[in-house]
Scaffold this motif. Structure first.
Motif, PDB file in Angstrom:
ATOM      1  N   GLU A  31       0.828  -1.206   0.000  1.00 42.91           N
ATOM      2  CA  GLU A  31       0.000   0.000   0.000  1.00 42.91           C
ATOM      3  C   GLU A  31       0.863   1.257   0.000  1.00 42.91           C
ATOM      4  N   GLN A  32       1.955   1.236   0.761  1.00 41.27           N
ATOM      5  CA  GLN A  32       2.826   2.393   0.835  1.00 41.27           C
ATOM      6  C   GLN A  32       3.517   2.653  -0.494  1.00 41.27           C
ATOM      7  N   ILE A  33       3.961   1.601  -1.164  1.00 42.20           N
ATOM      8  CA  ILE A  33       4.601   1.768  -2.471  1.00 42.20           C
ATOM      9  C   ILE A  33       3.620   2.368  -3.468  1.00 42.20           C
ATOM     10  N   ALA A  34       2.381   1.865  -3.471  1.00 42.00           N
ATOM     11  CA  ALA A  34       1.379   2.383  -4.409  1.00 42.00           C
ATOM     12  C   ALA A  34       1.095   3.858  -4.142  1.00 42.00           C
ATOM     13  N   ALA A  35       0.949   4.224  -2.870  1.00 42.14           N
ATOM     14  CA  ALA A  35       0.676   5.620  -2.537  1.00 42.14           C
ATOM     15  C   ALA A  35       1.855   6.518  -2.884  1.00 42.14           C
ATOM     16  N   THR A  36       3.059   6.037  -2.628  1.00 44.89           N
ATOM     17  CA  THR A  36       4.260   6.814  -2.940  1.00 44.89           C
ATOM     18  C   THR A  36       4.398   7.026  -4.439  1.00 44.89           C
ATOM     19  N   ALA A  37       4.148   5.988  -5.217  1.00 43.86           N
ATOM     20  CA  ALA A  37       4.252   6.102  -6.673  1.00 43.86           C
ATOM     21  C   ALA A  37       3.246   7.101  -7.221  1.00 43.86           C
ATOM     22  N   THR A  38       2.021   7.046  -6.726  1.00 45.09           N
ATOM     23  CA  THR A  38       0.988   7.977  -7.189  1.00 45.09           C
ATOM     24  C   THR A  38       1.354   9.422  -6.845  1.00 45.09           C
ATOM     25  N   LEU A  39       1.817   9.638  -5.618  1.00 42.09           N
ATOM     26  CA  LEU A  39       2.232  10.973  -5.204  1.00 42.09           C
ATOM     27  C   LEU A  39       3.340  11.505  -6.107  1.00 42.09           C
ATOM     28  N   CYS A  40       4.338  10.686  -6.369  1.00 40.21           N
ATOM     29  CA  CYS A  40       5.486  11.155  -7.158  1.00 40.21           C
ATOM     30  C   CYS A  40       5.122  11.370  -8.623  1.00 40.21           C
ATOM     31  N   GLU A  41       4.205  10.587  -9.154  1.00 36.23           N
ATOM     32  CA  GLU A  41       3.719  10.857 -10.521  1.00 36.23           C
ATOM     33  C   GLU A  41       3.100  12.250 -10.607  1.00 36.23           C
ATOM     34  N   ASP A  42       2.334  12.616  -9.596  1.00 42.71           N
ATOM     35  CA  ASP A  42       1.729  13.954  -9.576  1.00 42.71           C
ATOM     36  C   ASP A  42       2.802  15.034  -9.477  1.00 42.71           C
ATOM     37  N   LYS A  43       3.792  14.823  -8.616  1.00 42.66           N
ATOM     38  CA  LYS A  43       4.810  15.842  -8.388  1.00 42.66           C
ATOM     39  C   LYS A  43       5.740  16.003  -9.594  1.00 42.66           C
ATOM     40  N   LEU A  44       5.944  14.936 -10.348  1.00 48.42           N
ATOM     41  CA  LEU A  44       6.755  15.049 -11.570  1.00 48.42           C
ATOM     42  C   LEU A  44       6.192  16.119 -12.499  1.00 48.42           C
ATOM     43  N   LEU A  45       4.896  16.256 -12.526  1.00 44.55           N
ATOM     44  CA  LEU A  45       4.246  17.276 -13.360  1.00 44.55           C
ATOM     45  C   LEU A  45       4.154  18.617 -12.633  1.00 44.55           C
ATOM     46  N   GLN A  46       3.743  18.580 -11.360  1.00 46.57           N
ATOM     47  CA  GLN A  46       3.483  19.816 -10.629  1.00 46.57           C
ATOM     48  C   GLN A  46       4.740  20.637 -10.371  1.00 46.57           C
ATOM     49  N   TRP A  47       5.875  19.971 -10.214  1.00 43.63           N
ATOM     50  CA  TRP A  47       7.097  20.666  -9.824  1.00 43.63           C
ATOM     51  C   TRP A  47       7.907  21.219 -10.992  1.00 43.63           C
ATOM     52  N   GLN A  48       7.573  20.872 -12.217  1.00 43.31           N
ATOM     53  CA  GLN A  48       8.453  21.199 -13.338  1.00 43.31           C
ATOM     54  C   GLN A  48       8.740  22.692 -13.458  1.00 43.31           C
ATOM     55  N   THR A  49       7.711  23.514 -13.441  1.00 42.14           N
ATOM     56  CA  THR A  49       7.903  24.955 -13.639  1.00 42.14           C
ATOM     57  C   THR A  49       8.710  25.564 -12.500  1.00 42.14           C
ATOM     58  N   ALA A  50       8.368  25.219 -11.275  1.00 46.64           N
ATOM     59  CA  ALA A  50       9.063  25.782 -10.121  1.00 46.64           C
ATOM     60  C   ALA A  50      10.519  25.343 -10.080  1.00 46.64           C
ATOM     61  N   ILE A  51      10.795  24.108 -10.439  1.00 47.59           N
ATOM     62  CA  ILE A  51      12.181  23.629 -10.416  1.00 47.59           C
ATOM     63  C   ILE A  51      12.999  24.284 -11.512  1.00 47.59           C
ATOM     64  N   LYS A  52      12.408  24.512 -12.665  1.00 48.74           N
ATOM     65  CA  LYS A  52      13.113  25.261 -13.714  1.00 48.74           C
ATOM     66  C   LYS A  52      13.485  26.658 -13.222  1.00 48.74           C
ATOM     67  N   ALA A  53      12.585  27.300 -12.496  1.00 47.01           N
ATOM     68  CA  ALA A  53      12.872  28.636 -11.960  1.00 47.01           C
ATOM     69  C   ALA A  53      14.006  28.571 -10.926  1.00 47.01           C
ATOM     70  N   LEU A  54      14.022  27.537 -10.093  1.00 43.88           N
ATOM     71  CA  LEU A  54      15.120  27.376  -9.140  1.00 43.88           C
ATOM     72  C   LEU A  54      16.444  27.180  -9.859  1.00 43.88           C
ATOM     73  N   ALA A  55      16.445  26.340 -10.881  1.00 44.00           N
ATOM     74  CA  ALA A  55      17.684  26.063 -11.612  1.00 44.00           C
ATOM     75  C   ALA A  55      18.218  27.303 -12.324  1.00 44.00           C
ATOM     76  N   ASP A  56      17.342  28.223 -12.674  1.00 43.50           N
ATOM     77  CA  ASP A  56      17.775  29.461 -13.332  1.00 43.50           C
ATOM     78  C   ASP A  56      18.426  30.445 -12.373  1.00 43.50           C
ATOM     79  N   MET A  57      18.284  30.224 -11.072  1.00 41.82           N
ATOM     80  CA  MET A  57      18.960  31.093 -10.103  1.00 41.82           C
ATOM     81  C   MET A  57      20.473  30.895 -10.223  1.00 41.82           C
ATOM     82  N   PRO A  58      21.262  31.956 -10.078  1.00 37.90           N
ATOM     83  CA  PRO A  58      22.719  31.850 -10.290  1.00 37.90           C
ATOM     84  C   PRO A  58      23.457  31.296  -9.067  1.00 37.90           C
TER      85      PRO A  58
END
Length: 385
Positions: free
Chosen positions: A201-228
């Protein structure tokens, strides 16, 4: 057309990053495949492990080299809590050079070896030394390569069990990403003191959470990476300190050393390492969901904010709280050991993005060959007692 981390495959191929981006992105799928492997092999691995875990004098050593060693660093505190007796993380790079300082011939020993390829010279030598010096030795191999030397050793040895990670976990890129997370997840399930129904159950919940975050975090992480930023500091308590070590290595590797990195525990950071914070530093905190430990994490969070010395300061938290720069997972109740996976996913994504931002190819950030995917140039010397 296929895309990974927000980039289409032709762009990733042109920028020498298709393997890294794909291997970060496919981790939730591999974790689900790992859950099936664990279920299929549960009886066999239990037959191997249970008689050992019933021995009160058993010594468990978690070992590997580089990122594989950091699997043990992250897992050991959680495993020790789950099993109720001493578990140690000792890198093969220490065991091989100083076996007399780390190995106890008088105690039965289970060596848990982590290896992406299973061919690193120190990994093979550590197994040989343990068998040479300890008469009551046993081996659990968690590896991603069925053709590696460790896998072949297990086929012929009566004191070893090898569990192969899912197809696709033998990362083709320079940096270990899905290989790390799969070996960590296998450890937390096999040695974490939970039943199969709990961890499935924990693996299934973790996988689902991370699938969502792979999409949700993209824009914010790109902005972090652009910081010098030229320095990256990753902080966490307990097992998250070991995870922070791996997170800092990912950015060091994929930036080819252009971003210098460090890690520490929340309490340890004030004792000197805090000098690493300056106006070129990005600080990432991995916040515990355990109420006692979280007090120390939050004290440091507030202190860094009040000092206002860092270029950037972000935190990842399961528990929501209203502060700028906090990446919230939502109060899911996964427990800290399962938070390792969204936490390391965030740091892998950032390392990959920074590599692109610096104009490097994360699949091979060192094309001149001074640092290699499988370490080279190591001479193994015979140990004579």
């Amino acid at each position: 057309m296929s895309s990974f981390l927000g980039y289409e495959v032709p762009w990733l191929e042109q920028h020498n990053g298709v393997h890294t981006a794909q291997e970060i992105s496919h981790q939730p799928r591999l974790w689900r495949a790992l859950s099936e492997i664990l279920e299929q092999q549960y009886d066999a691995v239990s037959t191997f492990l249970n008689p050992l875990l019933e021995r009160s004098d058993l010594r468990i050593i978690l070992t590997g080299a580089g990122t594989s060693a950091f699997v043990g660093d992250a897992a050991a505190p959680f495993i020790q809590q789950g099993l109720g007796f001493q578990v140690e993380s000792i890198p093969t790079t220490d065991l091989v050079s100083n076996p007399q300082q780390y190995l106890d011939p008088s105690r039965p020993t289970l060596l848990v070896s982590y290896a992406r390829s299973g061919n690193s010279p120190e990994s093979v030598a550590a197994v040989t030394l343990v068998d040479q010096l300890i008469s009551d030795s046993h081996h659990l191999f968690l590896t991603c390569n069925g053709e590696g030397e460790l896998s072949r050793y297990a086929e012929a040895a009566g004191n070893a069990y090898c569990m192969l990670m899912p197809d696709g976990s033998d990362d083709k890129s320079f940096a270990m990403t899905s290989s790390f997370s799969c070996m960590l997840m296998a450890t937390l399930t096999l040695l974490g003191g939970q039943s199969p129904s709990q961890w499935s159950e924990q693996i299934a919940a973790t996988a689902t959470l991370c699938e969502d975050k792979l999409l949700q975090w993209q824009t914010a992480i790109k902005a972090l990476a652009d910081m010098p930023y030229e320095r990256l500091v990753v902080l966490g308590s307990g097992g998250f300190a070991g995870l922070a070590r791996e997170a800092s290595l990912k950015s060091l590797e994929l930036s080819a050393g252009k971003v210098m990195t460090t890690f520490d525990s929340s309490l340890g950071f004030r004792h000197g390492p805090k000098f690493t914070i300056n106006d070129k530093a990005l600080v990432i905190q991995l916040l515990s969901s355990q109420s006692y430990t979280r007090q120390y994490d939050m004290d440091l969070f507030k202190e860094i904010r009040q000092d206002n010395q860092a270029l950037g300061h972000v935190a990842i938290s399961e528990i929501p709280f209203n502060e700028e720069g906090v990446f919230e997972l939502g109060q899911l109740g996964l427990g800290d050991q399962w938070l390792c996976f969204p936490f390391i996913l965030f740091c892998q994504m950032l390392a990959c993005e920074k590599s692109f931002q610096l104009g490097l190819g994360p699949d091979n950030p060192c094309p001149t060959g001074e640092v290699n995917r499988v370490v080279q140039g190591v001479t193994i010397y015979p140990f004579n007692q």
